[in-house]
Design a protein around this motif. Structure first.
Motif, short mmCIF file in Angstrom:
data_model
loop_
_atom_site.label_atom_id
_atom_site.label_comp_id
_atom_site.label_asym_id
_atom_site.label_seq_id
_atom_site.Cartn_x
_atom_site.Cartn_y
_atom_site.Cartn_z
N GLU A 113 39.52 50.11 47.36
CA GLU A 113 39.20 49.74 46.00
C GLU A 113 40.37 49.12 45.16
O GLU A 113 40.41 47.91 44.57
CB GLU A 113 38.87 51.02 45.05
CG GLU A 113 37.49 51.60 45.60
CD GLU A 113 37.11 52.68 44.92
OE1 GLU A 113 37.82 53.38 44.13
OE2 GLU A 113 36.02 53.11 45.19
N LEU A 130 41.18 45.42 46.99
CA LEU A 130 40.20 44.43 46.50
C LEU A 130 40.39 43.83 44.92
O LEU A 130 39.95 43.07 44.57
CB LEU A 130 38.86 45.08 46.85
CG LEU A 130 38.57 45.08 48.34
CD1 LEU A 130 37.15 45.75 48.50
CD2 LEU A 130 38.72 43.76 49.11
N SER A 131 40.65 45.26 44.09
CA SER A 131 40.63 44.66 42.69
C SER A 131 41.64 43.90 42.46
O SER A 131 41.70 43.11 41.53
CB SER A 131 40.70 46.05 42.06
OG SER A 131 41.67 46.97 42.00
N LYS A 191 41.44 40.27 44.06
CA LYS A 191 39.89 39.74 43.67
C LYS A 191 40.00 38.37 43.30
O LYS A 191 39.38 37.44 43.90
CB LYS A 191 39.52 40.80 42.44
CG LYS A 191 38.13 40.03 42.01
CD LYS A 191 37.50 40.98 41.00
CE LYS A 191 38.47 41.20 39.85
NZ LYS A 191 37.66 42.12 38.77
N ALA A 192 41.16 37.85 42.36
CA ALA A 192 41.32 36.35 42.01
C ALA A 192 42.08 35.72 42.69
O ALA A 192 42.25 34.50 42.92
CB ALA A 192 41.44 36.32 40.36
N ARG A 195 41.56 41.09 52.28
CA ARG A 195 40.27 41.22 51.74
C ARG A 195 39.12 41.25 53.07
O ARG A 195 38.42 42.30 53.00
CB ARG A 195 39.86 40.13 50.71
CG ARG A 195 40.20 40.48 49.45
CD ARG A 195 39.78 39.54 48.21
NE ARG A 195 39.32 38.34 48.57
CZ ARG A 195 40.08 37.20 48.25
NH1 ARG A 195 41.34 37.35 47.25
NH2 ARG A 195 39.68 36.02 48.47
N LYS A 208 37.08 44.67 53.57
CA LYS A 208 35.71 44.64 53.36
C LYS A 208 34.73 44.97 54.27
O LYS A 208 33.55 45.42 54.26
CB LYS A 208 35.36 43.09 52.96
CG LYS A 208 35.62 42.80 51.76
CD LYS A 208 35.18 41.23 51.16
CE LYS A 208 35.63 41.11 49.58
NZ LYS A 208 35.14 39.81 49.36
#
Length: 170
Positions: free
Chosen positions: A107, A110-111, A114-115, A125, A129
């Protein structure tokens, strides 16, 4: 006046590489997970260095400057990009906590990523995932590996950005 002098001294030490930038800290790292462009694990390598101590040579972890680790006096909190096997791989010394620790690390990464559009971010990622590596055939060899994986710090090594992958101790 005194504060300005201290700031200037800090900046001098930082330029000389004697201290890390704010938000970063040197950590002893023993192993790296080598990922391909899709985030698949190519291998896990020891990045320990040989150091002469007295009459014998020992393998010791490498000091790498990484994002400043969280303090874990109690509770579970993941570190970004460098942590122990329970968080990075989903298996450690207390199997009952491993899945939760991996989920916390997934978490967080990935946060934060994310961008991000860099190849390195995509690799990490991709690795995270896929779910817990503990349940993945690609890392089953680690489950029977030496116990040193379980307590040592582990980071990521990305094949597209690594020019020294062939020279790292296996």
């Amino acid at each position: 006046m005194i504060l300005q002098s201290l700031v200037q001294y800090y900046e001098v030490l930082e330029r000389q590489g004697k201290i890390a930038k704010q938000g970063w800290a040197p950590q002893n790292v023993s192993y790296a997970i080598v990922l391909d462009e899709a985030g698949n694990v190519k291998r896990v390598v020891s990045i320990k260095q040989e150091v002469q101590r007295g009459k014998k040579t020992e393998l010791v972890p490498v000091k790498i400057v990484v994002p400043e680790p969280v303090v874990r006096s109690s509770g579970k909190r993941a570190n970004f990009m460098c942590d122990n096997a329970a968080y990075i791989l989903g298996f450690g010394q207390k199997p009952i906590d491993d899945e939760e620790k991996f989920k916390l690390a997934r978490e967080l990464h990935l946060s934060v990523l994310k961008a991000a559009s860099s190849p390195a971010a995509k690799m990490v990622r991709g690795f995270l995932k896929t779910g817990s590596p503990k349940n993945s055939a690609r890392l089953t060899f680690l489950l029977s590996a030496k116990k040193t994986y379980l307590v040592a710090r582990i980071s990521f090594l990305l094949t597209s950005t690594c020019t020294t992958c062939t020279t790292i101790r296996k």
